[in-house]
Design a protein around this motif. Sequence first.
Motif, PDB file in Angstrom:
ATOM      1  N   ILE A  23       0.849  -1.186   0.000  1.00  0.00           N
ATOM      2  CA  ILE A  23       0.000   0.000   0.000  1.00  0.00           C
ATOM      3  C   ILE A  23       0.887   1.240   0.000  1.00  0.00           C
ATOM      4  CG2 ILE A  23      -1.765   1.283   1.271  1.00  0.00           C
ATOM      5  CD1 ILE A  23      -2.770  -1.434   2.313  1.00  0.00           C
ATOM      6  N   GLN A  24       0.710   2.051  -1.025  1.00  0.00           N
ATOM      7  CA  GLN A  24       1.473   3.287  -1.188  1.00  0.00           C
ATOM      8  C   GLN A  24       0.517   4.425  -1.523  1.00  0.00           C
ATOM      9  OE1 GLN A  24       4.012   1.418  -4.322  1.00  0.00           O
ATOM     10  NE2 GLN A  24       5.745   2.106  -3.069  1.00  0.00           N
ATOM     11  N   ASN A  25       0.673   5.536  -0.806  1.00  0.00           N
ATOM     12  CA  ASN A  25      -0.181   6.704  -1.038  1.00  0.00           C
ATOM     13  C   ASN A  25      -1.672   6.348  -0.961  1.00  0.00           C
ATOM     14  OD1 ASN A  25       2.042   8.470  -1.516  1.00  0.00           O
ATOM     15  ND2 ASN A  25       2.215   7.608  -3.579  1.00  0.00           N
ATOM     16  N   GLY A  26      -1.995   5.454  -0.030  1.00  0.00           N
ATOM     17  CA  GLY A  26      -3.397   5.096   0.190  1.00  0.00           C
ATOM     18  C   GLY A  26      -3.990   4.162  -0.842  1.00  0.00           C
ATOM     19  N   GLU A  27      -3.148   3.577  -1.714  1.00  0.00           N
ATOM     20  CA  GLU A  27      -3.645   2.682  -2.750  1.00  0.00           C
ATOM     21  C   GLU A  27      -2.814   1.397  -2.802  1.00  0.00           C
ATOM     22  OE1 GLU A  27      -3.666   4.679  -6.466  1.00  0.00           O
ATOM     23  OE2 GLU A  27      -5.250   6.086  -5.908  1.00  0.00           O
ATOM     24  N   VAL A  28      -3.447   0.318  -3.243  1.00  0.00           N
ATOM     25  CA  VAL A  28      -2.738  -0.940  -3.435  1.00  0.00           C
ATOM     26  C   VAL A  28      -1.988  -0.878  -4.763  1.00  0.00           C
ATOM     27  CG1 VAL A  28      -2.978  -3.435  -3.743  1.00  0.00           C
ATOM     28  CG2 VAL A  28      -4.458  -2.230  -2.122  1.00  0.00           C
ATOM     29  N   THR A  29      -0.672  -1.012  -4.698  1.00  0.00           N
ATOM     30  CA  THR A  29       0.135  -0.977  -5.914  1.00  0.00           C
ATOM     31  C   THR A  29       0.623  -2.356  -6.331  1.00  0.00           C
ATOM     32  OG1 THR A  29       2.130  -0.490  -4.621  1.00  0.00           O
ATOM     33  CG2 THR A  29       0.883   1.387  -5.488  1.00  0.00           C
ATOM     34  N   ARG A  30       0.483  -3.324  -5.423  1.00  0.00           N
ATOM     35  CA  ARG A  30       0.856  -4.697  -5.754  1.00  0.00           C
ATOM     36  C   ARG A  30       0.186  -5.624  -4.752  1.00  0.00           C
ATOM     37  NH1 ARG A  30       7.002  -7.209  -5.221  1.00  0.00           N
ATOM     38  NH2 ARG A  30       6.481  -9.392  -5.704  1.00  0.00           N
ATOM     39  N   THR A  31      -0.276  -6.765  -5.224  1.00  0.00           N
ATOM     40  CA  THR A  31      -0.869  -7.744  -4.320  1.00  0.00           C
ATOM     41  C   THR A  31      -0.608  -9.143  -4.845  1.00  0.00           C
ATOM     42  OG1 THR A  31      -2.918  -8.458  -3.213  1.00  0.00           O
ATOM     43  CG2 THR A  31      -3.127  -7.657  -5.468  1.00  0.00           C
ATOM     44  N   GLU A  32      -0.456 -10.091  -3.921  1.00  0.00           N
ATOM     45  CA  GLU A  32      -0.261 -11.495  -4.270  1.00  0.00           C
ATOM     46  C   GLU A  32      -1.025 -12.364  -3.284  1.00  0.00           C
ATOM     47  OE1 GLU A  32       3.835 -12.618  -4.439  1.00  0.00           O
ATOM     48  OE2 GLU A  32       4.352 -11.172  -6.002  1.00  0.00           O
ATOM     49  N   ARG A  33      -1.611 -13.433  -3.800  1.00  0.00           N
ATOM     50  CA  ARG A  33      -2.328 -14.396  -2.965  1.00  0.00           C
ATOM     51  C   ARG A  33      -1.672 -15.759  -3.129  1.00  0.00           C
ATOM     52  NH1 ARG A  33      -6.160 -18.342  -3.256  1.00  0.00           N
ATOM     53  NH2 ARG A  33      -7.802 -18.398  -1.662  1.00  0.00           N
ATOM     54  N   ASP A  34      -1.564 -16.514  -2.021  1.00  0.00           N
ATOM     55  CA  ASP A  34      -1.045 -17.873  -2.095  1.00  0.00           C
ATOM     56  C   ASP A  34      -1.763 -18.748  -1.076  1.00  0.00           C
ATOM     57  OD1 ASP A  34       0.228 -17.513   0.444  1.00  0.00           O
ATOM     58  OD2 ASP A  34       1.961 -16.613  -0.537  1.00  0.00           O
ATOM     59  N   ASP A  35      -1.391 -20.020  -1.034  1.00  0.00           N
ATOM     60  CA  ASP A  35      -2.046 -20.966  -0.128  1.00  0.00           C
ATOM     61  C   ASP A  35      -1.234 -21.212   1.141  1.00  0.00           C
ATOM     62  OD1 ASP A  35       0.020 -22.394  -1.211  1.00  0.00           O
ATOM     63  OD2 ASP A  35      -1.205 -24.038  -1.987  1.00  0.00           O
ATOM     64  N   LEU A  36      -0.375 -20.262   1.501  1.00  0.00           N
ATOM     65  CA  LEU A  36       0.423 -20.390   2.720  1.00  0.00           C
ATOM     66  C   LEU A  36      -0.316 -19.782   3.911  1.00  0.00           C
ATOM     67  CD1 LEU A  36       4.000 -19.632   1.336  1.00  0.00           C
ATOM     68  CD2 LEU A  36       3.010 -21.856   1.958  1.00  0.00           C
ATOM     69  N   GLY A  37      -1.478 -20.369   4.205  1.00  0.00           N
ATOM     70  CA  GLY A  37      -2.193 -19.983   5.407  1.00  0.00           C
ATOM     71  C   GLY A  37      -1.433 -20.409   6.651  1.00  0.00           C
ATOM     72  N   VAL A  38      -1.954 -20.043   7.817  1.00  0.00           N
ATOM     73  CA  VAL A  38      -1.192 -20.289   9.047  1.00  0.00           C
ATOM     74  C   VAL A  38      -0.933 -21.777   9.299  1.00  0.00           C
ATOM     75  CG1 VAL A  38      -1.934 -18.136  10.132  1.00  0.00           C
ATOM     76  CG2 VAL A  38      -3.267 -20.224  10.500  1.00  0.00           C
ATOM     77  N   THR A  39      -1.839 -22.649   8.826  1.00  0.00           N
ATOM     78  CA  THR A  39      -1.633 -24.072   9.060  1.00  0.00           C
ATOM     79  C   THR A  39      -0.530 -24.656   8.184  1.00  0.00           C
ATOM     80  OG1 THR A  39      -3.428 -24.571   7.515  1.00  0.00           O
ATOM     81  CG2 THR A  39      -3.984 -24.472   9.863  1.00  0.00           C
ATOM     82  N   ALA A  40      -0.091 -23.892   7.179  1.00  0.00           N
ATOM     83  CA  ALA A  40       0.972 -24.368   6.284  1.00  0.00           C
ATOM     84  C   ALA A  40       2.331 -23.772   6.630  1.00  0.00           C
ATOM     85  CB  ALA A  40       0.622 -24.031   4.833  1.00  0.00           C
ATOM     86  N   VAL A  41       2.389 -22.942   7.672  1.00  0.00           N
ATOM     87  CA  VAL A  41       3.630 -22.241   8.020  1.00  0.00           C
ATOM     88  C   VAL A  41       4.150 -22.755   9.356  1.00  0.00           C
ATOM     89  CG1 VAL A  41       4.654 -19.997   8.558  1.00  0.00           C
ATOM     90  CG2 VAL A  41       2.961 -20.192   6.727  1.00  0.00           C
ATOM     91  N   ARG A  42       5.436 -23.079   9.394  1.00  0.00           N
ATOM     92  CA  ARG A  42       6.061 -23.523  10.641  1.00  0.00           C
ATOM     93  C   ARG A  42       6.957 -22.433  11.240  1.00  0.00           C
ATOM     94  NH1 ARG A  42       2.529 -26.113  10.350  1.00  0.00           N
ATOM     95  NH2 ARG A  42       2.251 -28.360  10.032  1.00  0.00           N
ATOM     96  N   ASP A  43       7.551 -21.616  10.405  1.00  0.00           N
ATOM     97  CA  ASP A  43       8.474 -20.578  10.859  1.00  0.00           C
ATOM     98  C   ASP A  43       7.957 -19.227  10.381  1.00  0.00           C
ATOM     99  OD1 ASP A  43      10.551 -18.819  11.378  1.00  0.00           O
ATOM    100  OD2 ASP A  43      12.124 -20.244  10.813  1.00  0.00           O
ATOM    101  N   PHE A  44       7.214 -18.530  11.238  1.00  0.00           N
ATOM    102  CA  PHE A  44       6.615 -17.260  10.842  1.00  0.00           C
ATOM    103  C   PHE A  44       7.659 -16.160  10.691  1.00  0.00           C
ATOM    104  CE2 PHE A  44       2.843 -19.483  12.285  1.00  0.00           C
ATOM    105  CZ  PHE A  44       1.891 -19.065  11.376  1.00  0.00           C
TER     106      PHE A  44
END
Length: 287
Positions: free
Chosen positions: A20-41
């Motif tokens: 988020i830059q200047n109040g707007e989204v300039t880049r976004t990415e979605r993936d399947d690394l939800g909390v149950t898929a992460v061991r080292d936050f």
Amino acid sequence: MGEPFLAVDWGTTNRRVYLIQNGEVTRTERDDLGVTAVRDFDAAVTEIRARFGDLPMLLAGMVGSNIGWRLAPYVAAPAGAGELAANLLRIDAKTAIVPGVSTLAGGRPDVMRGEEVQLLGAVAAGLVPGDALLAQPGTHCKWAEMAAGCIAGFTTAMTGELFALLRNHGLLAAQLHGEVSANAAFLAGVEEAKQRDFGASLFGIRAAKMLGTRDDADAASYASGLLIGSDVAARLEASLHDTVHILSGPELGKLYAAAIRANGREAELIDSHAAFVAGIIAIESQS
């Protein structure tokens, strides 16, 4: 508009990162690394910054739960962006987690984590009035009463989870594999839900097969209508709002909209991603 920052909507099964830059989204990415898929936050956050930039980061959702990175507090309703900003869980000087919201109305405890950002953002972005009834369909559907732009109270219904359980386990499972749509069978289920005899209505799906009164191709839509209709009827009974604003994707949103209209109220679909962005910006600006 404030300094650039990273916002992460980190759920159980997926996450979405926003630059988020200047109040707007300039880049976004979605993936399947939800909390149950992460061991080292720590490593996961470092990796996000490596791709998006070494910027302040504000995280929301299940990352702040007991299955996430750190357990963030709950802020008691009524709560607005200011209350959430004042109770951020600070991981370090550049990283913080948004708290959830809790209520104990009528002696019944309820909690939300992640949905609060969308709710407050919907008002902040002008997508809904400051006083409104909002629904967030999903595995656990949230119904929130907004007052003066704050979360005044809310109720969670396990509608989506119950449908998944019925579809995959028990007596009715073999009948519920068809596609679900807001068709005549769905609306018949919504109408049946008005009888407020949920257990008997469910068994009626089995009886309809035995007596040949409903094709199994329509059983899933009927069951969905019964579940969503029960949820909608209960919530609308306690609300005076003429319109329900639905924060959802189009597929599930259309089902809830059909059930709401069948119960005599208007329904309006709201962009949940736009609401999240507006909400996280509102929280960040007050932190």
